[in-house]
Design a protein around this motif. Structure first.
Motif, short mmCIF file in Angstrom:
data_model
loop_
_atom_site.label_atom_id
_atom_site.label_comp_id
_atom_site.label_asym_id
_atom_site.label_seq_id
_atom_site.Cartn_x
_atom_site.Cartn_y
_atom_site.Cartn_z
N PRO A 218 41.14 111.86 -16.59
CA PRO A 218 40.32 112.92 -16.01
C PRO A 218 38.87 112.49 -15.84
O PRO A 218 38.40 111.60 -16.55
CB PRO A 218 40.43 114.06 -17.04
CG PRO A 218 40.64 113.34 -18.34
CD PRO A 218 41.48 112.13 -18.02
N ASN A 219 38.17 113.14 -14.93
CA ASN A 219 36.77 112.79 -14.71
C ASN A 219 36.00 114.01 -14.21
O ASN A 219 36.57 115.07 -13.96
CB ASN A 219 36.64 111.62 -13.74
CG ASN A 219 37.16 111.97 -12.35
OD1 ASN A 219 37.08 113.11 -11.91
ND2 ASN A 219 37.74 110.98 -11.66
N ASP B 185 46.45 128.52 -11.24
CA ASP B 185 47.19 127.67 -10.31
C ASP B 185 46.47 126.36 -9.99
O ASP B 185 47.10 125.45 -9.44
CB ASP B 185 47.47 128.42 -9.01
CG ASP B 185 48.45 129.56 -9.20
OD1 ASP B 185 49.18 129.53 -10.22
OD2 ASP B 185 48.49 130.46 -8.35
N LEU B 186 45.18 126.25 -10.27
CA LEU B 186 44.48 125.02 -9.94
C LEU B 186 44.83 123.89 -10.90
O LEU B 186 44.57 122.72 -10.61
CB LEU B 186 42.96 125.23 -9.95
CG LEU B 186 42.42 126.35 -9.05
CD1 LEU B 186 40.90 126.29 -9.01
CD2 LEU B 186 43.00 126.27 -7.66
N THR B 187 45.41 124.21 -12.04
CA THR B 187 45.73 123.19 -13.04
C THR B 187 47.08 122.53 -12.78
O THR B 187 47.40 121.52 -13.40
CB THR B 187 45.73 123.80 -14.45
OG1 THR B 187 46.75 124.81 -14.53
CG2 THR B 187 44.38 124.42 -14.77
N THR B 188 47.89 123.11 -11.90
CA THR B 188 49.21 122.56 -11.59
C THR B 188 49.48 122.73 -10.11
O THR B 188 48.68 123.33 -9.38
CB THR B 188 50.32 123.30 -12.37
OG1 THR B 188 50.28 124.70 -12.03
CG2 THR B 188 50.12 123.15 -13.87
N THR C 57 41.81 116.47 -12.94
CA THR C 57 42.88 115.95 -13.81
C THR C 57 43.98 115.22 -13.06
O THR C 57 44.81 114.55 -13.69
CB THR C 57 43.52 117.11 -14.60
OG1 THR C 57 44.03 118.09 -13.68
CG2 THR C 57 42.50 117.76 -15.53
N TYR C 58 43.99 115.32 -11.70
CA TYR C 58 45.08 114.66 -10.99
C TYR C 58 44.71 114.45 -9.53
O TYR C 58 44.11 115.31 -8.87
CB TYR C 58 46.36 115.50 -11.08
CG TYR C 58 47.59 114.81 -10.52
CD1 TYR C 58 48.11 113.66 -11.12
CD2 TYR C 58 48.24 115.31 -9.39
CE1 TYR C 58 49.23 113.02 -10.61
CE2 TYR C 58 49.36 114.69 -8.88
CZ TYR C 58 49.86 113.54 -9.48
OH TYR C 58 50.96 112.91 -8.98
N TYR C 59 45.05 113.27 -9.01
CA TYR C 59 45.00 112.90 -7.60
C TYR C 59 43.57 113.01 -7.05
O TYR C 59 42.62 112.79 -7.78
CB TYR C 59 45.98 113.75 -6.79
CG TYR C 59 46.44 113.07 -5.50
CD1 TYR C 59 47.14 111.88 -5.55
CD2 TYR C 59 46.14 113.64 -4.27
CE1 TYR C 59 47.54 111.26 -4.36
CE2 TYR C 59 46.55 113.04 -3.09
CZ TYR C 59 47.25 111.84 -3.14
OH TYR C 59 47.64 111.24 -1.98
N ASN C 60 43.45 113.29 -5.72
CA ASN C 60 42.12 113.30 -5.09
C ASN C 60 41.18 114.29 -5.78
O ASN C 60 41.61 115.30 -6.33
CB ASN C 60 42.23 113.69 -3.60
CG ASN C 60 42.64 112.52 -2.74
OD1 ASN C 60 43.11 111.50 -3.25
ND2 ASN C 60 42.48 112.66 -1.44
N PHE C 61 39.89 114.00 -5.67
CA PHE C 61 38.86 114.86 -6.26
C PHE C 61 38.47 115.89 -5.21
O PHE C 61 37.63 115.63 -4.34
CB PHE C 61 37.66 114.02 -6.69
CG PHE C 61 38.04 112.73 -7.38
CD1 PHE C 61 39.10 112.69 -8.27
CD2 PHE C 61 37.36 111.55 -7.12
CE1 PHE C 61 39.47 111.52 -8.90
CE2 PHE C 61 37.73 110.37 -7.74
CZ PHE C 61 38.78 110.35 -8.64
N THR D 129 46.10 119.82 -1.43
CA THR D 129 47.06 118.72 -1.59
C THR D 129 47.54 118.64 -3.04
O THR D 129 47.91 119.63 -3.63
CB THR D 129 46.47 117.38 -1.09
OG1 THR D 129 45.43 116.95 -1.96
CG2 THR D 129 45.95 117.51 0.32
N LEU D 130 47.46 117.45 -3.64
CA LEU D 130 47.96 117.27 -5.00
C LEU D 130 46.86 117.38 -6.06
O LEU D 130 47.11 117.18 -7.25
CB LEU D 130 48.65 115.91 -5.13
CG LEU D 130 49.88 115.68 -4.24
CD1 LEU D 130 50.40 114.26 -4.42
CD2 LEU D 130 50.97 116.69 -4.56
N ALA D 131 45.63 117.66 -5.63
CA ALA D 131 44.51 117.70 -6.58
C ALA D 131 44.71 118.80 -7.61
O ALA D 131 45.28 119.86 -7.32
CB ALA D 131 43.21 117.92 -5.83
N GLN D 132 44.22 118.56 -8.83
CA GLN D 132 44.27 119.55 -9.90
C GLN D 132 42.98 119.47 -10.70
O GLN D 132 42.38 118.40 -10.83
CB GLN D 132 45.47 119.27 -10.83
CG GLN D 132 46.81 119.43 -10.14
CD GLN D 132 47.99 119.06 -11.03
OE1 GLN D 132 47.82 118.88 -12.23
NE2 GLN D 132 49.16 118.94 -10.44
#
Length: 490
Positions: A75-76, A129-132, A163-167, A189-192
């Motif tokens: 994560p960042n 929903d933003l976390t998954t 926490t995941y994929y594109n920022f 997209t896949l961002a979380q």
């Protein structure tokens, strides 16, 4: 009497004040710093910001990320915080939100002393929903505010943890009214992401012009500066045209910017900066990238702030011969039995009254005749002639009476709530505790949970006509009660 009743030449109004600047909290090219070299949490760097000219009262401070650079591994993200705000300055912190390095943060800031503006700061890790998941997802926040005349707003992202994929993140102001502002946080997209923080600058029509939601989007043409460059910096410019009809004070206004979010490729560090300036009465915005950063979009808003405003003296009232607080004026710091003795013989068309004070105007001398009560500023009144004026503080209080509580009773408290039906923020007062001068109730009271054999008395002239209200049972929905003596400062 002359000592207390001053003519307009002895200024009772102070100018609205603001100061803006930029602070580089840390940078990659500096010697190694804790946000870059350590993996501990929490960790932060703090800098002191000194105002060039001290304010008369504690200012509000609005910040937005101007320059950012952090490690692409997940994560960042980052988090920024304003604290210890005083009349002479404040402190700014940059926090890491993961064990990975945070290289550089610069912050644009604006400090205000202007009652037509309000800064709200909000953070949450309840993003649902933003976390998954994947695709377009959104979560909304409804936030109460105390700027009743608010019609304009800009929003700035000041904290995030991906926490995941594109920022990817985009903030939007969905709705603004006299009591609340609704904000949406969006990802695609896949961002979380599982943490977000932002601040909002609210303003009135007279203080702030705001743009619609704006963005830089990447043209996939190979000649685009962000594609054709190699490792080095590149910039693109957007110009926002403003007409005099849109904002009357454009020639003297100050441009502000707020970064709402971005869509950055996850393969490289998100290194970017955003600058704003006023050029020939148009707003110029520059987006820059460096290193290998690759963006698909950067979301932002701009605003113009009008500084021209007089803030009423908080110890005195003032009457004016024209609407909009113009024309001849007279300062009233205590009751005056004969206004004509102070060279006042004109109709009153506008007036200012400090918060928590009551101005009563009488059409006859010595506080006689038809009277009018004022507890708020009046921008334009039907012209009336008055010969005397009573000026005194409004008495506002909360009293808790405990009546014959049995020794076996376990219910000995009163709970105040900011929303009807015992919802929202709460403040609990137990038997034996007092509303001392250091206690604060930082919201309008809209419902009360009262234990048996306890009586709650209120007096609030502004909201309830000045009469004492008495309650012996719980109240699920009140019209609202503000307690100025214990109100949390802005």
């Amino acid at each position: 009497m002359i000592f207390f009743i001053l003519l307009s030449q002895m200024q009772s109004l102070r100018d609205a004040k603001f100061e803006k600047g930029n602070v580089q909290i840390m940078d990659y090219y500096q010697s190694s710093h804790i946000l870059q070299t350590s993996t501990a949490l929490p960790r932060f760097i703090e800098v002191q910001v000194k105002l060039q000219t001290p304010f008369e009262i504690q200012p509000q401070v609005f910040i937005t990320s101007q320059r950012s650079d952090w490690e692409y591994q997940l994560p960042n993200g980052f988090m920024e915080k304003v604290s210890y705000i005083k009349t002479t300055g404040f402190k700014l912190r940059a926090y890491a939100v993961s064990t990975y390095p945070l290289y550089g943060i610069s912050v644009d800031w604006v400090a205000f002393d202007d009652p037509r503006l309000k800064v709200i700061t909000f953070e949450s890790n309840d993003l649902q929903d933003l976390t998954t998941g994947s695709g377009m997802r959104s979560v909304q926040f409804t936030i109460e505010h105390l700027l009743q005349d608010a019609t304009k707003a800009i929003i700035a992202l000041i904290g995030i943890r991906h926490t995941y994929y594109n920022f990817i993140v985009e903030l939007k102001i969905e709705q603004l009214n006299s009591k609340t502002v609704i904000v949406s946080a969006n990802t695609y997209t896949l961002a979380q992401l599982n943490y977000i923080k932002f601040n909002i600058l609210l303003g009135t029509d007279q203080s702030l012009w705001t743009s619609p939601e704006l963005s830089f989007t990447l043209d996939m043409n190979a000649n685009h500066p962000f594609i054709s460059r190699s490792y080095y910096n590149a910039e693109v410019i957007q110009t926002i045209l403003i007409s005099q009809e849109q904002f009357n004070h454009i020639t003297t206004a100050t441009p502000l910017i707020a970064k709402r979010g971005y869509d950055v490729d996850q393969r490289w560090n998100p290194c970017q900066f955003l600058n704003v300036s006023l050029v020939n009465q148009d707003i110029k915005v520059v987006l820059g990238l460096w290193s290998h950063t690759y963006v698909y979009g950067v979301y932002y808003q701009v605003a113009l702030y009008d500084l021209k405003f007089k803030i009423p003296d908080q110890n005195c009232a003032q009457i004016f011969s024209e609407c909009d607080y113009a024309g001849d004026s007279l300062v009233i710091c205590q009751s005056v039995s004969d206004l004509t003795s102070n060279a006042w013989s004109q109709p009153i068309k506008s007036l200012t009254v400090p918060t928590g004070r009551l101005l009563t105007l009488y059409q006859s001398l010595n506080y006689q005749g038809t009277k009018s009560f004022y507890t708020q500023n009046q921008q334009c009144l039907s012209p009336n002639s008055y010969l005397s004026a009573a000026f005194k503080p409004q008495i506002s209080f909360i009293k808790i009476l405990y009546l014959n509580l049995s020794l076996g009773s376990t219910c000995r408290q009163v709970i105040f709530y900011s929303q009807c039906n015992y919802q929202g923020s709460s403040y609990t007062l137990n038997k034996g505790e007092h509303l001392g001068s250091t206690q604060q109730i930082p919201f309008e009271i809209k419902s009360i949970n009262i234990c048996p054999d306890i009586v709650v008395q209120f007096r609030d002239p502004k909201y309830q006509g000045g009469e004492v209200k008495m309650y012996q049972t719980s109240q699920s929905c009140l019209s609202s009660f503000q307690f100025p003596k214990y109100r949390k400062p802005a």
